[in-house]
Scaffold this motif. Structure first.
Motif, PDB file in Angstrom:
ATOM      1  N   ASN A 160     -35.662  -7.773  18.036  1.00 58.59           N
ATOM      2  CA  ASN A 160     -36.554  -6.761  17.391  1.00 58.59           C
ATOM      3  C   ASN A 160     -37.630  -6.430  18.342  1.00 58.59           C
ATOM      4  OD1 ASN A 160     -37.953  -5.414  15.807  1.00 58.59           O
ATOM      5  ND2 ASN A 160     -38.756  -6.925  14.193  1.00 58.59           N
ATOM      6  N   ASN A 161     -37.446  -5.534  18.997  1.00 58.28           N
ATOM      7  CA  ASN A 161     -38.720  -4.827  19.930  1.00 58.28           C
ATOM      8  C   ASN A 161     -39.348  -3.794  19.099  1.00 58.28           C
ATOM      9  OD1 ASN A 161     -37.104  -2.413  19.991  1.00 58.28           O
ATOM     10  ND2 ASN A 161     -36.792  -2.694  22.031  1.00 58.28           N
ATOM     11  N   GLN A 162     -39.414  -3.738  18.000  1.00 59.34           N
ATOM     12  CA  GLN A 162     -40.258  -3.171  17.108  1.00 59.34           C
ATOM     13  C   GLN A 162     -39.991  -1.502  16.716  1.00 59.34           C
ATOM     14  OE1 GLN A 162     -41.974  -5.277  15.309  1.00 59.34           O
ATOM     15  NE2 GLN A 162     -41.722  -6.909  16.636  1.00 59.34           N
ATOM     16  N   TYR A 163     -39.301  -1.261  17.635  1.00 64.32           N
ATOM     17  CA  TYR A 163     -38.955   0.134  17.655  1.00 64.32           C
ATOM     18  C   TYR A 163     -37.461   0.732  17.785  1.00 64.32           C
ATOM     19  CZ  TYR A 163     -43.811   1.020  17.691  1.00 64.32           C
ATOM     20  OH  TYR A 163     -45.224   1.063  17.200  1.00 64.32           O
ATOM     21  N   ALA A 164     -36.765   1.583  16.952  1.00 60.59           N
ATOM     22  CA  ALA A 164     -35.494   2.110  17.473  1.00 60.59           C
ATOM     23  C   ALA A 164     -35.932   3.656  17.692  1.00 60.59           C
ATOM     24  CB  ALA A 164     -34.546   2.275  15.890  1.00 60.59           C
ATOM     25  N   MET A 165     -35.788   3.533  19.122  1.00 58.77           N
ATOM     26  CA  MET A 165     -36.466   5.057  19.554  1.00 58.77           C
ATOM     27  C   MET A 165     -37.869   5.139  19.138  1.00 58.77           C
ATOM     28  SD  MET A 165     -33.322   7.608  19.826  1.00 58.77           S
ATOM     29  CE  MET A 165     -32.661   7.896  21.517  1.00 58.77           C
ATOM     30  N   SER A 166     -38.290   6.069  18.396  1.00 60.72           N
ATOM     31  CA  SER A 166     -39.722   6.181  17.875  1.00 60.72           C
ATOM     32  C   SER A 166     -39.637   5.625  16.363  1.00 60.72           C
ATOM     33  CB  SER A 166     -40.091   7.703  17.953  1.00 60.72           C
ATOM     34  OG  SER A 166     -39.206   8.434  17.071  1.00 60.72           O
ATOM     35  N   LEU A 167     -38.592   5.270  15.822  1.00 66.13           N
ATOM     36  CA  LEU A 167     -38.763   4.597  14.699  1.00 66.13           C
ATOM     37  C   LEU A 167     -39.327   3.180  14.325  1.00 66.13           C
ATOM     38  CD1 LEU A 167     -38.410   5.090  11.405  1.00 66.13           C
ATOM     39  CD2 LEU A 167     -36.267   4.350  11.693  1.00 66.13           C
ATOM     40  N   PRO A 168     -40.511   3.147  13.727  1.00 62.92           N
ATOM     41  CA  PRO A 168     -40.986   1.499  13.927  1.00 62.92           C
ATOM     42  C   PRO A 168     -40.175   0.679  12.880  1.00 62.92           C
ATOM     43  CG  PRO A 168     -42.717   3.027  13.156  1.00 62.92           C
ATOM     44  CD  PRO A 168     -41.500   3.922  13.394  1.00 62.92           C
ATOM     45  N   TRP A 169     -39.945  -0.513  13.217  1.00 65.17           N
ATOM     46  CA  TRP A 169     -39.031  -1.500  12.329  1.00 65.17           C
ATOM     47  C   TRP A 169     -39.639  -1.655  10.780  1.00 65.17           C
ATOM     48  CZ3 TRP A 169     -35.085  -3.829  11.256  1.00 65.17           C
ATOM     49  CH2 TRP A 169     -35.112  -5.129  10.699  1.00 65.17           C
ATOM     50  N   SER A 170     -41.064  -1.659  10.962  1.00 57.67           N
ATOM     51  CA  SER A 170     -41.773  -1.640   9.582  1.00 57.67           C
ATOM     52  C   SER A 170     -41.418  -0.391   8.397  1.00 57.67           C
ATOM     53  CB  SER A 170     -43.223  -1.933   9.648  1.00 57.67           C
ATOM     54  OG  SER A 170     -43.693  -0.667  10.338  1.00 57.67           O
ATOM     55  N   LYS A 171     -41.117   0.732   9.205  1.00 54.06           N
ATOM     56  CA  LYS A 171     -40.676   1.700   8.381  1.00 54.06           C
ATOM     57  C   LYS A 171     -39.126   2.052   8.240  1.00 54.06           C
ATOM     58  CE  LYS A 171     -44.715   4.709   9.147  1.00 54.06           C
ATOM     59  NZ  LYS A 171     -45.261   5.868   9.957  1.00 54.06           N
ATOM     60  N   SER A 172     -38.534   1.223   8.787  1.00 55.20           N
ATOM     61  CA  SER A 172     -36.981   1.324   8.629  1.00 55.20           C
ATOM     62  C   SER A 172     -36.421   0.554   7.655  1.00 55.20           C
ATOM     63  CB  SER A 172     -36.350   1.323  10.107  1.00 55.20           C
ATOM     64  OG  SER A 172     -36.420   0.029  10.686  1.00 55.20           O
ATOM     65  N   THR A 173     -37.102  -0.609   7.285  1.00 55.78           N
ATOM     66  CA  THR A 173     -36.522  -1.632   6.187  1.00 55.78           C
ATOM     67  C   THR A 173     -37.707  -2.290   5.484  1.00 55.78           C
ATOM     68  OG1 THR A 173     -35.431  -3.684   6.238  1.00 55.78           O
ATOM     69  CG2 THR A 173     -36.834  -3.510   8.253  1.00 55.78           C
ATOM     70  N   PRO A 174     -37.490  -2.397   4.229  1.00 58.97           N
ATOM     71  CA  PRO A 174     -38.389  -3.025   3.346  1.00 58.97           C
ATOM     72  C   PRO A 174     -38.336  -4.646   3.438  1.00 58.97           C
ATOM     73  CG  PRO A 174     -36.536  -2.643   2.036  1.00 58.97           C
ATOM     74  CD  PRO A 174     -36.235  -2.064   3.260  1.00 58.97           C
ATOM     75  N   ALA A 175     -37.369  -5.320   4.306  1.00 56.41           N
ATOM     76  CA  ALA A 175     -37.102  -6.694   4.385  1.00 56.41           C
ATOM     77  C   ALA A 175     -37.230  -6.726   5.820  1.00 56.41           C
ATOM     78  CB  ALA A 175     -35.720  -7.045   4.133  1.00 56.41           C
ATOM     79  N   VAL A 176     -38.487  -6.988   6.456  1.00 53.30           N
ATOM     80  CA  VAL A 176     -38.970  -7.121   7.833  1.00 53.30           C
ATOM     81  C   VAL A 176     -38.451  -8.601   8.458  1.00 53.30           C
ATOM     82  CG1 VAL A 176     -40.568  -5.304   7.941  1.00 53.30           C
ATOM     83  CG2 VAL A 176     -41.236  -7.541   7.420  1.00 53.30           C
ATOM     84  N   ASP A 177     -38.400  -9.536   7.434  1.00 50.11           N
ATOM     85  CA  ASP A 177     -38.054 -10.791   8.243  1.00 50.11           C
ATOM     86  C   ASP A 177     -36.564 -11.051   8.083  1.00 50.11           C
ATOM     87  OD1 ASP A 177     -38.016 -13.023   5.850  1.00 50.11           O
ATOM     88  OD2 ASP A 177     -38.880 -11.559   5.362  1.00 50.11           O
ATOM     89  N   PHE A 178     -36.055 -11.897   8.904  1.00 45.94           N
ATOM     90  CA  PHE A 178     -34.599 -12.125   8.971  1.00 45.94           C
ATOM     91  C   PHE A 178     -33.876 -13.127   7.997  1.00 45.94           C
ATOM     92  CE2 PHE A 178     -35.443  -9.308  12.153  1.00 45.94           C
ATOM     93  CZ  PHE A 178     -34.288  -8.442  12.369  1.00 45.94           C
ATOM     94  N   LYS A 179     -35.130 -14.202   7.449  1.00 44.99           N
ATOM     95  CA  LYS A 179     -34.826 -15.202   6.759  1.00 44.99           C
ATOM     96  C   LYS A 179     -34.363 -14.416   5.406  1.00 44.99           C
ATOM     97  CE  LYS A 179     -36.714 -19.434   5.320  1.00 44.99           C
ATOM     98  NZ  LYS A 179     -36.750 -19.632   3.866  1.00 44.99           N
TER      99      LYS A 179
END
Ligand code: TPP
Length: 320
Positions: A160-179
């Protein structure tokens, strides 16, 4: 980690000199601890599947730098005879089942490898590395579900390098942790500092042990950062410079060096030796790739179909 960093820095130079076969080249500078920690946990018989940002994965698995550089330059001596380029390097001898330009495309391949290991009892674990962008694709959910149901020996590692192209991880999912995410498949989910190679290694070893025992997959979220843009043409204008500064202060190489020196695992001489050896290997790789002949057009249709024995092997494993 040093080899990955120096190889990719050199790759960017070679790209700027117009010597690569394609401008499609994604570097993983900043993420080296994930590749190194995961691949160090592998045994010789294990498999690995990789992404469009996959140079580091193959280098950490022991890939041949000269064949890699030749592939990047579209030369006949490259890993895929110069046909694949940066995003499709494969080394079956190392159990590296291929990098993949299709985001998430290799996650299904990893589950297939896991199914093969389960049927053939070959004691191999498949390490499946993918980016955060792949996690929100359908194939991810299907693959996780099937691997969990059949308890396949696969370790899923989201880099998780925090971005998919310009989309931040925090905006692409409500479940930011993998647990949390792994709980949906009744699997262990581990969140790990992806800048800390020892932490990644420990998590990967625990997951590989579990898989080898027959207890099934684990989902690891290795939280990291790409120090450069998505690819060369991306100035990362969507990122906050303060955020970049914070992550660059956690560069995995100096972090590891400081710890290795403090805890006496390495001395300054050893560090210089590692860097010198890496530079020499990279210089030799670039020189050999430059001297090699370009890929011939005629190889385009070679190796398209698997050898005919493959189906018999599968039939045998299934009937057993
Ligand atoms: C199925 C598919 N959709 C879109 C693309 C275009 N694309 C290439 S890389 C990328 C972003 C991937 O992000 P991530 O998985 O987080 O990996 P990262 O680039 O951050 O390493 C996208 C959308 C693609 N190659 N394949």
């Amino acid at each position: 980690m040093t080899r990955i960093r120096l190889f990719e820095e050199r790759t960017l130079e070679v790209l700027m000199q117009g010597k690569l076969a394609s401008t499609m080249c994604h570097v993983s500078i900043g993420q080296e601890a994930v590749a190194a920690g995961v691949c160090m946990a592998m045994q010789p018989q294990d498999y690995l599947t990789s992404t469009h940002r996959g140079h580091g994965h193959l280098i950490a698995r022991g890939g041949d730098l000269a064949r890699m550089m030749a592939e990047l330059m579209g030369k006949a001596t490259g890993y895929c005879k110069g046909r694949g380029g940066s995003m499709h390097i494969t080394d079956m001898a190392l159990g590296h089942l291929g990098a993949n330009g299709i985001v998430g495309g290799h996650i299904g391949i990893a589950v297939g490898a896991g199914l093969w290991s389960s049927l053939s009892q070959n004691r191999a674990v498949t390490m499946c590395l993918f980016g955060d962008g792949a996690v929100t694709e359908g194939v991810f959910h299907e693959a996780m579900n099937m691997a969990a149901v059949f308890r396949l020996p696969v370790v899923f590692v989201c880099e998780n390098n925090q971005y998919a192209m310009s989309l931040p991880w925090s905006k692409s999912t409500p479940a930011v942790d993998f647990k949390t995410r792994a709980a949906a498949y009744a699997l262990p989910g581990v969140d790990v500092d992806g800048q800390d190679v020892a932490a990644v290694y420990q998590a990967a070893c625990a997951a590989a042990d579990r898989a080898r025992r027959g207890d099934g997959p684990t989902l690891i979220g290795a939280h990291t950062y790409r120090f450069f843009g998505h690819s060369r043409g991306d100035p990362s204008a969507y990122r906050d410079p303060e955020e970049e500064k914070r992550w660059r202060a956690r560069d995995p190489l100096p972090l590891f060096k400081a710890r290795a020196l403090a805890e006496g695992w390495l001395d300054e001489d050893a560090i210089v030796r590692i860097e010198t050896e890496a530079r020499q290997a990279i210089d030799a790789a670039v020189a050999a790739a430059e001297a090699a002949p370009p890929a011939a057009d005629s190889v385009a249709f070679e190796d398209v179909y698997a050898p005919s024995g493959a189906q018999q092997l599968i039939d045998k494993a299934v009937s057993a």
